[in-house]
Design a protein around this motif. Structure first.
Motif, short mmCIF file in Angstrom:
data_model
loop_
_atom_site.label_atom_id
_atom_site.label_comp_id
_atom_site.label_asym_id
_atom_site.label_seq_id
_atom_site.Cartn_x
_atom_site.Cartn_y
_atom_site.Cartn_z
N ARG A 129 14.72 -0.97 33.27
CA ARG A 129 15.21 0.13 32.44
C ARG A 129 16.32 0.86 33.17
N LEU A 134 15.18 9.96 14.95
CA LEU A 134 13.83 9.77 15.51
C LEU A 134 13.86 9.76 17.03
N ALA A 184 15.78 11.39 19.01
CA ALA A 184 15.87 12.75 19.55
C ALA A 184 14.52 13.45 19.47
N GLN A 185 13.69 13.04 18.48
CA GLN A 185 12.37 13.68 18.35
C GLN A 185 11.41 13.27 19.45
N VAL A 186 11.52 12.02 19.93
CA VAL A 186 10.55 11.57 20.93
C VAL A 186 11.09 11.62 22.35
N CYS A 187 12.35 11.95 22.53
CA CYS A 187 12.91 11.96 23.89
C CYS A 187 12.21 13.04 24.73
N PRO A 188 11.51 12.66 25.80
CA PRO A 188 10.77 13.66 26.56
C PRO A 188 11.65 14.64 27.31
N LYS A 220 14.76 15.58 26.29
CA LYS A 220 15.76 16.14 25.35
C LYS A 220 17.17 15.77 25.79
N VAL A 257 15.37 10.10 31.50
CA VAL A 257 14.33 9.76 32.47
C VAL A 257 13.98 8.27 32.44
N PHE A 258 14.73 7.49 31.69
CA PHE A 258 14.59 6.03 31.65
C PHE A 258 13.19 5.57 31.23
N CYS A 259 12.64 6.19 30.19
CA CYS A 259 11.33 5.76 29.71
C CYS A 259 11.46 4.76 28.58
N ALA A 260 12.62 4.66 27.96
CA ALA A 260 12.89 3.71 26.87
C ALA A 260 12.05 3.96 25.63
N GLN A 261 11.58 5.20 25.44
CA GLN A 261 10.82 5.51 24.24
C GLN A 261 11.73 5.47 23.01
N ASP A 278 12.07 2.01 21.72
CA ASP A 278 10.90 1.55 20.98
C ASP A 278 10.88 2.08 19.55
N ILE A 279 11.30 3.33 19.37
CA ILE A 279 11.13 3.95 18.05
C ILE A 279 12.30 3.66 17.11
#
Lengths: 148, 411
Positions: free
Chosen positions: A53, A68, A70-74, A76, A111-115, A118-119
């Protein structure tokens, strides 16, 4: 005993990968200029594993601006913005000119979580294996996706 | 006539890896009184989870509670939310969670072993163990995509599968560690220097461990067979039947000192290797996530109402997360984290009493405290009202000096 191990290790190659050069250059800019001129060589970094990642890649054309990610980005790191290109949109009242919603990613906050990858319903976000992102300026052009 | 001094250690300290204050009352070199002051740092993580973030964002926030325990905190939080929202986890996901948690235990215990060796001035061993640890870090990076913040947990499963290549690499890695384990064991447990510095230092008796509710390797080294994996199995541990490791498995006696804590941690590394090999052999096939559509999952969590508790055996001990969800509200209605170090701080008092200042780093580090670094100590002479500072280097030098002295006298 430890001393036997130490003797064995003396004859082994060091584990450290000497990136970018065997000895730290006194002046990094000068070193990079020499590399460009072909006078010096960069020791390559350790290769990244598959599915690493790194810096995010964004395909602006297939994005529908659902927001979507922007909604899940931990952290922001994603901002919803209007596109620079105006397009003709067809709605109930007929056709009209509008700037569609797109996103802007501040990699310095990522933060390179790649959420978001996924969404994303259109799969227009992707993680690359680029990891040399250090910069003095948080809002540098290279740290904002998509670029100007 | 003896004079007593009070030495405040912390809130920033080299051996204590988190901001915490210790007030030591000393008479000469001997410690005669200890007091611990917590809550030196407050990051408001629970507040953010309850006010700003939606549950999916909170997974990545909980990963950042601790840099080393970044599988157990999200795992614990995810378990609590799954209980609250009644989400069933697929079996394959449970096995992958187990493997990830055990890989983290190997890396955390090796890291600790290195730090312990460094605290007593044995830097050769420190570099040796950390070089070994690099292999497990590479494995973690290969399986999850990052070395430290793994981002593999998700409500109702995991985000990444272990494919054939990954399984092959894991098996090779575990074989490597089984080979190296004998060497690490020899270095740590047979070496006279380490034995001299750690035997009968920082003793925590069985009674004290039970009374002060110590958790993890700290309490197991005192002979209390307490392990969440054994007592309240989660993930795939129920199928494996983990047995809590106490030092009497190794040499038949329990001292409850720093040496026993080294024994317990090293044997746990071996146990983790066995668990990973077992999990790889018995991993069932199937889906990874209970709800693949993240938007639907988000809506489900918004509608869910209830409360849940997650319990996980982190490398340092039992970790507990309590989560309460309220229908119609996206952030958690309530979120409480109890990290293992919280329980392991009070046992410092009986451990340090009667010891020497030079033992403070190794004793404090022996519980594997999850605290930031101390860089100086102020010594206050109460009677003369004079203050002077002990730097990190000075404290380290004291510790190294004691090792040298013991080596001279011991031979």
């Amino acid at each position: 005993m430890m001393i036997n191990e130490v003797w064995k290790l003396l004859f082994k190659k060091p584990k450290t990968n000497k990136f970018p050069a065997k000895y730290a250059p006194k002046n990094v800019h000068q070193f990079l200029r020499r590399v460009q001129g072909g006078k010096a060589k960069i020791v390559p970094p350790v290769p990244t594993p598959p599915d690493f990642r790194g810096k995010i890649r964004y395909d602006i054309d297939s994005c529908v601006g659902c927001g979507l990610c922007a909604q899940v980005c931990p952290s922001k790191a994603i901002e919803i913005v209007r596109d620079k290109k105006w397009i003709i949109m067809h709605c109930k009242e007929g056709a009209k000119l509008a700037a569609p919603l797109k996103i802007k990613i501040y990699v310095s906050r990522c933060v390179f979580c790649a959420q978001c990858v996924d969404i994303c319903p259109r799969k227009c976000l992707k993680m690359s294996d680029e990891f040399l992102l250090a910069n003095e300026n948080k809002l540098d052009k290279s740290l904002i996706v998509p670029g100007p | 006539m003896s004079e007593t001094y009070t030495i405040p250690v912390g809130p920033l300290h080299p051996a204590l890896h988190e901001p915490i204050t210790l007030k030591l009352e000393v008479s000469g070199e001997k410690i005669i009184g200890v007091d611990v002051f917590c809550s030196q740092v407050h990051r408001g993580i629970e507040w953010i989870g309850m006010n700003r973030n939606n549950p999916i964002q909170s997974i990545y926030l909980s990963e950042r509670v601790c840099g080393i325990c970044n599988i157990c905190h999200p795992l614990c939080m995810v378990q609590a939310v799954e209980k609250a929202a009644e989400i069933e986890v697929p079996e394959r996901a449970e096995y992958i969670r187990t493997i990830a948690a055990e890989l983290e235990r190997i890396h955390s215990h090796l890291l600790w072993a290195g730090v312990a060796a460094h605290e007593i001035g044995f830097d050769t061993v420190f570099h040796y163990t950390w070089a070994l640890r690099e292999n497990v870090m590479d494995l973690i990076e290969y399986l999850t995509g990052n070395r430290v913040t793994k981002a593999i947990m998700m409500f109702g499963g995991v985000r990444r599968d272990i494919k054939e290549n990954g399984a092959k690499k894991l098996r090779e890695g575990m074989k490597f560690y089984l080979e190296k384990f004998r060497k690490i064991e020899e270095i740590f447990l047979q070496d006279p220097t380490i034995k001299m510095r750690t035997r009968d230092v920082g003793i925590l008796t069985r009674e004290d461990a039970l009374k002060l509710c110590a958790v993890g390797p700290t309490t197991r080294a005192s002979g209390v067979p307490k392990d969440v994996r054994q007592d309240f199995p989660y993930a795939a541990y129920g199928d494996y039947e983990v047995k809590a490791i106490t030092p009497d498995i190794y040499n038949g006696e329990v001292h409850g000192d720093v040496y026993d804590r080294i024994v317990v941690r090293l044997l746990e590394v071996k146990q983790s290797i066995e668990i990973i090999n077992w999990a790889l052999d018995n991993m069932p096939s199937g889906p990874l996530l209970a709800e693949k559509n993240l938007v639907r999952l988000k809506m489900k969590l918004k509608k869910a109402e209830g409360e849940g508790i997650g319990r996980v055996e982190a490398p340092r001990g039992e970790d507990i997360h309590y989560v309460r969800l309220k229908a119609g509200e996206e952030p958690f209605f309530s979120w409480k984290i109890r990290a293992p170090t919280y329980n392991n701080v009070l046992p410092w008092i009986p451990m340090l009493l009667g010891g020497q200042i030079a033992d403070v780093p190794i004793v404090a580090a022996s519980t594997d405290p999850c605290i930031s670094c101390l860089n100086r100590v102020t010594v206050v002479d109460v009677e003369k009202k004079k203050e002077f500072q002990i730097t990190k280097e000075y404290m380290h030098k004291l510790s190294v000096k004691k090792t040298r002295r013991l080596m001279r006298n011991g031979r």
